[in-house]
Design a protein around this motif. Sequence first.
Motif, short mmCIF file in Angstrom:
data_model
loop_
_atom_site.label_atom_id
_atom_site.label_comp_id
_atom_site.label_asym_id
_atom_site.label_seq_id
_atom_site.Cartn_x
_atom_site.Cartn_y
_atom_site.Cartn_z
N LEU A 1 3.54 8.80 3.70
CA LEU A 1 3.41 9.52 2.44
C LEU A 1 4.64 10.39 2.23
N GLU B 1 -5.20 4.11 5.67
CA GLU B 1 -4.85 5.50 5.39
C GLU B 1 -4.12 6.16 6.56
N TYR C 1 0.83 -1.21 0.00
CA TYR C 1 0.00 0.00 0.00
C TYR C 1 0.87 1.26 0.00
N TYR D 1 1.93 1.63 -3.50
CA TYR D 1 0.75 1.97 -4.31
C TYR D 1 0.41 3.46 -4.17
N ARG D 2 0.55 4.00 -2.97
CA ARG D 2 0.20 5.41 -2.73
C ARG D 2 1.30 6.37 -3.19
N ASN D 3 2.55 5.95 -3.08
CA ASN D 3 3.65 6.88 -3.36
C ASN D 3 4.26 6.72 -4.75
#
Length: 399
Positions: free
Chosen positions: A396, A391, A299, A302-304
Amino acid sequence: MVRSALVASQLIAAAAAVRPFVNEPDTGLQDFLFSTNYTEGTLPPLRDMRGLPDFDYAARQVLDGQMYSFYRTAAAGEWSYRNNLEIWEKVKFRPHQLAGHEGLNETMGVSILGYNFSAPFFISPATRAAYGDPERAEINFVDAAAEADILYVSALYASKSIEEIGEAKRAHNNTLNGPQVTFQQIYSNANLSVTWDAIARAEAQNAKAIVWTIDAPGSSTRHRAARYDTTNANSVTSYLTWDLYEEMKNHTTLPIILKGITTVEDALTAVERGVPAIWLSNHGARQVDHSPSPLEIAYEIYRNAPQVFSQVEVLADSGVRYGSDVLKLLALGVKAVGLGRPFMYSNVYGLEGPQKVIEILKSEILQDAAQIGITDLSNIDPKRLNMRALESTVYLAEE
Ligand SMILES: Cc1cc2nc3c(=O)[nH]c(=O)nc-3n(C[C@H](O)[C@H](O)[C@H](O)COP(=O)(O)O)c2cc1C
Ligand SMILES: *[C@@H]1O[C@H](CO)[C@@H](O)[C@H](O)[C@H]1NC(C)=O
Ligand SMILES: *[C@@H]1O[C@H](CO)[C@@H](O)[C@H](O)[C@H]1NC(C)=O
Ligand SMILES: *[C@@H]1O[C@H](CO)[C@@H](O)[C@H](O)[C@H]1NC(C)=O
Ligand SMILES: *[C@@H]1O[C@H](CO)[C@@H](O)[C@H](O)[C@H]1NC(C)=O
Ligand SMILES: *[C@@H]1O[C@H](CO)[C@@H](O)[C@H](O)[C@H]1NC(C)=O
Ligand SMILES: *[C@@H]1O[C@H](CO)[C@@H](O)[C@H](O)[C@H]1NC(C)=O
């Protein structure tokens, strides 16, 4: 007053609702066994193994404390071990109805570094399979993997030698790849000639990739195993650096997979350096406590830096026990998922153990995918997942 009393009672209720950790969620295995002529401390019938966690219970009945604890152990307070098993519930499915699933079963195959396998999961490298089956040890994994057309990654410190595993492999010439394809895991040794020798032996036995474990620079803190004076299989300290990766490339023509990536930065560095495949893993939580589970690592990437999943082949393991766990990692972009302990535990049944693990997992993957409205296992829409609960913990880069 009333309000604070209410809040207090809610807090108490919330605290009471926290459920204790259960190593194997209670799905009635013991109730069932004890309703039969089963005697505790003996091996339950294989037919009563209905899910992968059942094999942990079975192995615990027949392995002595030292052996079981070596398989089961994890680092320090085992918080990461528990997290590896519990994190999956944070990600909920968003089943898509009336989507049809005709042909779903034809999409279960996967290619890893150009080799074809029947399913997106494989046997992770783990030492000392002889605890489960003193005679055949890892040979059961070689045979079960070949028969089911899945990948087996053998461990450097397996009970059977690289040569014995090579010999067993040569009995299997009719896999999806023709002769059976296996990868060889290695640890690097402070004395590098030992490392080059291990690579040469793997090449001589026709291993198709080197899996370099990069998350074990030395011994780790393992209380559960220490009680029995059991040491890590890998206690040789070596200096793990990117320079060593470059040097290693000079000593083999095989692709080198990096096992033990836990951050987006290291994944990006691997891409920059042209690594052919990375393996997200916290080593089954055996190296350092509070290391992330593969779901959290995937994850974070996937987010960064979601492009990573198309730039490099991404494998993952640690804590996978159900078909639905596999689906969550695949939806994030992982290509194939490994399992360690379930296969090690299942080996107390001999060859039939790993065979049954594979059969159960294949069937769970297909059944769950159909329930969720997945039509193509090689291209799962991440929208099938609700990841909001991850989340609050995700790192991040731009923050
Ligand atoms: C008994 C045991 C021995 C292991 N030995 C090795 C090893 O020699 N090399 C390695 O890279 N990983 C080793 N691992 C880690 C596995 O490759 C894998 O990352 C881990 O087991 C995945 O977590 P899981 O057991 O929850 O599926 C071992 C794991 C276990 C349980
Ligand atoms: C226990 O019951 C099973 C069938 O449920 C049977 O196959 C087995 O032989 C029985 N074992 C003993 C020791 O009675
Ligand atoms: C998939 O399922 C269909 C229909 O049940 C069957 O005909 C086909 O052989 C299956 N394919 C595989 C690869 O199992
Ligand atoms: C499989 O093929 C290899 C190499 O082509 C050969 O050495 C081996 O004898 C074959 N094994 C069997 C069981 O046919
Ligand atoms: C894998 O499957 C593809 C498509 O079916 C095929 O073209 C390829 O030759 C296979 N690769 C190997 C190594 O057998
Ligand atoms: C390194 O390992 C090799 C065997 O591969 C051995 O011959 C040599 O003595 C070792 N060197 C040291 C410094 O231990
Ligand atoms: C690898 O080999 C190349 C060419 O032989 C050489 O130039 C380079 O210095 C070597 N790299 C390392 C890290 O050993």
